[in-house]
Design a protein around this motif. Structure first.
Motif, PDB file in Angstrom:
ATOM      1  N   ILE A  69       0.841  -1.202   0.000  1.00 44.59           N
ATOM      2  CA  ILE A  69       0.000   0.000   0.000  1.00 44.59           C
ATOM      3  C   ILE A  69       0.874   1.248   0.000  1.00 44.59           C
ATOM      4  O   ILE A  69       0.631   2.208  -0.748  1.00 44.59           O
ATOM      5  N   ASP A  70       1.928   1.236   0.815  1.00 37.08           N
ATOM      6  CA  ASP A  70       2.832   2.390   0.859  1.00 37.08           C
ATOM      7  C   ASP A  70       3.529   2.593  -0.494  1.00 37.08           C
ATOM      8  O   ASP A  70       3.722   3.740  -0.933  1.00 37.08           O
ATOM      9  N   GLN A  71       3.917   1.511  -1.150  1.00 38.75           N
ATOM     10  CA  GLN A  71       4.556   1.623  -2.459  1.00 38.75           C
ATOM     11  C   GLN A  71       3.593   2.212  -3.482  1.00 38.75           C
ATOM     12  O   GLN A  71       3.982   3.042  -4.314  1.00 38.75           O
ATOM     13  N   ALA A  72       2.340   1.796  -3.423  1.00 38.68           N
ATOM     14  CA  ALA A  72       1.346   2.322  -4.354  1.00 38.68           C
ATOM     15  C   ALA A  72       1.098   3.803  -4.089  1.00 38.68           C
ATOM     16  O   ALA A  72       1.034   4.615  -5.028  1.00 38.68           O
ATOM     17  N   LEU A  73       0.968   4.173  -2.823  1.00 40.95           N
ATOM     18  CA  LEU A  73       0.695   5.565  -2.474  1.00 40.95           C
ATOM     19  C   LEU A  73       1.845   6.491  -2.859  1.00 40.95           C
ATOM     20  O   LEU A  73       1.629   7.652  -3.220  1.00 40.95           O
ATOM     21  N   ALA A  74       3.059   5.986  -2.793  1.00 39.07           N
ATOM     22  CA  ALA A  74       4.231   6.832  -3.047  1.00 39.07           C
ATOM     23  C   ALA A  74       4.248   7.386  -4.463  1.00 39.07           C
ATOM     24  O   ALA A  74       4.892   8.408  -4.721  1.00 39.07           O
ATOM     25  N   ALA A  75       3.538   6.744  -5.384  1.00 40.50           N
ATOM     26  CA  ALA A  75       3.527   7.196  -6.775  1.00 40.50           C
ATOM     27  C   ALA A  75       2.408   8.184  -7.067  1.00 40.50           C
ATOM     28  O   ALA A  75       2.296   8.666  -8.202  1.00 40.50           O
ATOM     29  N   HIS A  76       1.587   8.500  -6.057  1.00 39.10           N
ATOM     30  CA  HIS A  76       0.466   9.412  -6.265  1.00 39.10           C
ATOM     31  C   HIS A  76       0.793  10.790  -5.688  1.00 39.10           C
ATOM     32  O   HIS A  76       1.141  10.905  -4.515  1.00 39.10           O
ATOM     33  N   PRO A  77       0.683  11.855  -6.504  1.00 35.79           N
ATOM     34  CA  PRO A  77       0.957  13.196  -5.997  1.00 35.79           C
ATOM     35  C   PRO A  77      -0.207  13.726  -5.171  1.00 35.79           C
ATOM     36  O   PRO A  77      -1.329  13.199  -5.249  1.00 35.79           O
ATOM     37  N   PRO A  78       0.015  14.748  -4.365  1.00 32.39           N
ATOM     38  CA  PRO A  78      -1.093  15.358  -3.618  1.00 32.39           C
ATOM     39  C   PRO A  78      -2.152  15.914  -4.575  1.00 32.39           C
ATOM     40  O   PRO A  78      -1.845  16.320  -5.700  1.00 32.39           O
ATOM     41  N   ILE A  79      -3.386  15.933  -4.109  1.00 29.68           N
ATOM     42  CA  ILE A  79      -4.472  16.499  -4.909  1.00 29.68           C
ATOM     43  C   ILE A  79      -4.159  17.964  -5.206  1.00 29.68           C
ATOM     44  O   ILE A  79      -3.840  18.746  -4.313  1.00 29.68           O
ATOM     45  N   ASP A  86       3.361  14.615 -15.473  1.00 32.85           N
ATOM     46  CA  ASP A  86       2.506  13.500 -15.029  1.00 32.85           C
ATOM     47  C   ASP A  86       1.107  13.717 -15.598  1.00 32.85           C
ATOM     48  O   ASP A  86       0.199  14.183 -14.905  1.00 32.85           O
ATOM     49  N   ALA A  87       0.937  13.365 -16.890  1.00 34.45           N
ATOM     50  CA  ALA A  87      -0.337  13.614 -17.566  1.00 34.45           C
ATOM     51  C   ALA A  87      -1.462  12.767 -16.983  1.00 34.45           C
ATOM     52  O   ALA A  87      -2.620  13.182 -16.964  1.00 34.45           O
ATOM     53  N   THR A  88      -1.129  11.559 -16.493  1.00 32.28           N
ATOM     54  CA  THR A  88      -2.169  10.680 -15.942  1.00 32.28           C
ATOM     55  C   THR A  88      -2.804  11.299 -14.703  1.00 32.28           C
ATOM     56  O   THR A  88      -4.027  11.430 -14.612  1.00 32.28           O
ATOM     57  N   SER A  89      -1.983  11.708 -13.734  1.00 29.70           N
ATOM     58  CA  SER A  89      -2.537  12.318 -12.522  1.00 29.70           C
ATOM     59  C   SER A  89      -3.212  13.646 -12.827  1.00 29.70           C
ATOM     60  O   SER A  89      -4.255  13.973 -12.250  1.00 29.70           O
ATOM     61  N   ALA A  90      -2.631  14.423 -13.754  1.00 30.68           N
ATOM     62  CA  ALA A  90      -3.240  15.707 -14.104  1.00 30.68           C
ATOM     63  C   ALA A  90      -4.623  15.503 -14.708  1.00 30.68           C
ATOM     64  O   ALA A  90      -5.559  16.251 -14.425  1.00 30.68           O
ATOM     65  N   ARG A  91      -4.757  14.472 -15.555  1.00 37.54           N
ATOM     66  CA  ARG A  91      -6.069  14.196 -16.147  1.00 37.54           C
ATOM     67  C   ARG A  91      -7.059  13.770 -15.081  1.00 37.54           C
ATOM     68  O   ARG A  91      -8.206  14.208 -15.064  1.00 37.54           O
ATOM     69  N   GLU A  92      -6.617  12.904 -14.160  1.00 32.70           N
ATOM     70  CA  GLU A  92      -7.519  12.417 -13.124  1.00 32.70           C
ATOM     71  C   GLU A  92      -7.911  13.524 -12.151  1.00 32.70           C
ATOM     72  O   GLU A  92      -9.017  13.491 -11.596  1.00 32.70           O
ATOM     73  N   VAL A 107      -7.615  23.368  -0.154  1.00 34.57           N
ATOM     74  CA  VAL A 107      -7.270  21.979  -0.460  1.00 34.57           C
ATOM     75  C   VAL A 107      -5.823  21.696  -0.064  1.00 34.57           C
ATOM     76  O   VAL A 107      -5.517  20.639   0.501  1.00 34.57           O
ATOM     77  N   ARG A 108      -4.924  22.623  -0.338  1.00 34.38           N
ATOM     78  CA  ARG A 108      -3.526  22.430   0.065  1.00 34.38           C
ATOM     79  C   ARG A 108      -3.406  22.302   1.580  1.00 34.38           C
ATOM     80  O   ARG A 108      -2.679  21.441   2.093  1.00 34.38           O
ATOM     81  N   GLU A 109      -4.106  23.158   2.318  1.00 31.71           N
ATOM     82  CA  GLU A 109      -4.053  23.108   3.774  1.00 31.71           C
ATOM     83  C   GLU A 109      -4.619  21.788   4.304  1.00 31.71           C
ATOM     84  O   GLU A 109      -4.064  21.183   5.230  1.00 31.71           O
ATOM     85  N   ARG A 117      -1.893  13.896  10.017  1.00 38.18           N
ATOM     86  CA  ARG A 117      -2.710  12.975  10.806  1.00 38.18           C
ATOM     87  C   ARG A 117      -2.420  11.516  10.463  1.00 38.18           C
ATOM     88  O   ARG A 117      -2.312  10.672  11.364  1.00 38.18           O
ATOM     89  N   PHE A 118      -2.297  11.207   9.174  1.00 41.56           N
ATOM     90  CA  PHE A 118      -2.191   9.810   8.760  1.00 41.56           C
ATOM     91  C   PHE A 118      -0.804   9.416   8.235  1.00 41.56           C
ATOM     92  O   PHE A 118      -0.560   8.236   7.981  1.00 41.56           O
ATOM     93  N   GLY A 119       0.079  10.398   8.034  1.00 40.03           N
ATOM     94  CA  GLY A 119       1.426  10.080   7.603  1.00 40.03           C
ATOM     95  C   GLY A 119       1.546   9.605   6.178  1.00 40.03           C
ATOM     96  O   GLY A 119       2.505   8.902   5.824  1.00 40.03           O
ATOM     97  N   GLN A 120       0.607   9.982   5.321  1.00 36.84           N
ATOM     98  CA  GLN A 120       0.631   9.555   3.931  1.00 36.84           C
ATOM     99  C   GLN A 120      -0.128  10.558   3.085  1.00 36.84           C
ATOM    100  O   GLN A 120      -0.821  11.443   3.608  1.00 36.84           O
ATOM    101  N   VAL A 121      -0.003  10.426   1.768  1.00 36.65           N
ATOM    102  CA  VAL A 121      -0.710  11.303   0.856  1.00 36.65           C
ATOM    103  C   VAL A 121      -2.197  10.964   0.875  1.00 36.65           C
ATOM    104  O   VAL A 121      -2.586   9.804   1.059  1.00 36.65           O
ATOM    105  N   PHE A 122      -3.040  11.980   0.718  1.00 41.99           N
ATOM    106  CA  PHE A 122      -4.484  11.756   0.604  1.00 41.99           C
ATOM    107  C   PHE A 122      -4.771  11.153  -0.762  1.00 41.99           C
ATOM    108  O   PHE A 122      -4.409  11.728  -1.792  1.00 41.99           O
ATOM    109  N   LEU A 123      -5.395   9.984  -0.790  1.00 39.19           N
ATOM    110  CA  LEU A 123      -5.684   9.289  -2.040  1.00 39.19           C
ATOM    111  C   LEU A 123      -7.176   9.176  -2.248  1.00 39.19           C
ATOM    112  O   LEU A 123      -7.911   8.776  -1.349  1.00 39.19           O
ATOM    113  N   ILE A 124      -7.615   9.530  -3.450  1.00 39.58           N
ATOM    114  CA  ILE A 124      -9.018   9.404  -3.824  1.00 39.58           C
ATOM    115  C   ILE A 124      -9.097   9.197  -5.324  1.00 39.58           C
ATOM    116  O   ILE A 124      -8.230   9.683  -6.062  1.00 39.58           O
ATOM    117  N   CYS A 125     -10.073   8.443  -5.771  1.00 42.01           N
ATOM    118  CA  CYS A 125     -10.310   8.294  -7.213  1.00 42.01           C
ATOM    119  C   CYS A 125     -10.937   9.601  -7.678  1.00 42.01           C
ATOM    120  O   CYS A 125     -12.147   9.799  -7.583  1.00 42.01           O
TER     121      CYS A 125
END
Length: 306
Positions: A69-79, A86-92, A107-109, A117-125
């Motif tokens: 899970i940590d490896q997967a999260l590490a590749a996702h930038p903050p919202i 990174d065209a994929t994340s920008a499109r999403e 949103v940045r704050e 709080r959680f020690g990881q990037v916020f992830l959402i589809c």
């Protein structure tokens, strides 16, 4: 609700089932950065249908341990902050493009508060969600317990993997296909041959460069949307979203769909007079179109560069 992904191509499923393991793992890395997830999908071949592949993806995501899970999260930038190129994340995360400054700042704050709080990037589809919906999701999930949030992250990861896999299985001419790798079955070479993959030679591409003439320097961090005509007369379909890099350039936009004859660039600038600038231009199939923007507080110009 997420936008409908492109339809899977039977030829692409054939490619997925027959590609050399190393090539397939490389193609899956932008979908999920956890090696165990990719390894599970490679070892599970062949898949009789796209639905079977998506079910295998769900199972592989559910099986990821904490390290995975940590490896997967590490590749996702903050919202709201996809990396340049990174065209994929920008499109999403297209819903954040052009968000009002106050909302973008909130949103940045909230992103920072979530990481504390959680020690990881916020992830959402994020596909299909507006900036306001993303902010509201951050507010809500900040109240989750760590266990609840970990389960929510796994669910969101599974949804992202499904969308990205479906795009990977789209026809290579589809603008949403991030791999654009040729189907070995479509090549005149024998099926057992494993030649290098490459983009079509006649790809039609677009890039841009923004210069702030008032400041006398490039304009970094400007959201740029690229659209193509259709499906109805006078309508436009979003093709890609990105942001200018430190040099004011946006060069990672994906090739345009085959037979496209026009394109539109929209710049989410933040000036005293122009909150947004868009330009529509004709494109010639197989050519590169560099369309820079010269920006000043009360005027602008665009032109075809090289």
């Amino acid at each position: 609700m997420p936008a409908d992904p492109p339809s899977a191509s039977p030829a692409r499923l054939s490619w997925f089932n027959s590609a050399p393991p190393g090539d397939l793992i490389a193609a899956l890395r932008p979908v999920c950065a956890a090696p165990d997830w990719a390894g599970a999908l490679v070892s599970g071949r062949p898949y009789p249908s796209p639905a079977a592949l998506l079910a295998a993806s769900d199972a592989a995501t559910a099986a990821l341990d904490a390290t995975g899970i940590d490896q997967a999260l590490a590749a996702h930038p903050p919202i709201g902050r996809p990396a340049p190129g990174d065209a994929t994340s920008a499109r999403e995360q297209r819903g954040m493009a052009g968000a009002p400054p106050a909302l973008a700042a909130e949103v940045r704050e909230l992103n920072d508060a979530y990481r504390r709080r959680f020690g990881q990037v916020f992830l959402i589809c994020a596909t299909g969600l507006t900036a306001g919906q993303l902010r509201d999701a951050l507010r809500t999930r900040l109240g989750n317990s760590p266990d609840t949030e970990r389960a929510t992250v796994r669910t969101e990861l599974a949804a992202i993997h499904r969308l990205r896999l479906t795009r990977l299985l789209a026809d290579p001419t589809d603008p949403a296909d991030p791999a654009a790798s040729p189907d070995p079955a479509a090549s005149p070479a024998p099926a057992a041959s494993a030649g290098p993959t490459h983009s079509p030679a006649a790809a039609t591409t677009v890039s841009t460069h923004i210069l702030d003439t008032a400041a006398g320097r490039p304009a970094p961090g400007i959201a740029v949307d690229l659209s193509v005509p259709g499906p109805g007369p006078g309508t436009w379909t979003a093709h890609a979203t990105a942001a200018t890099d430190a040099d004011g350039r946006c060069t990672g936009l994906p090739p345009l769909p085959a037979h496209t004859t026009a394109a539109r660039l929209r710049f989410a600038v933040t000036g005293p007079f122009f909150p947004e600038i868009s330009t529509t231009f004709a494109v010639t199939p197989g050519e590169h179109h560099h369309v820079p923007l010269l920006l000043s507080p009360f005027g602008y110009s665009v032109y075809r560069g090289s």
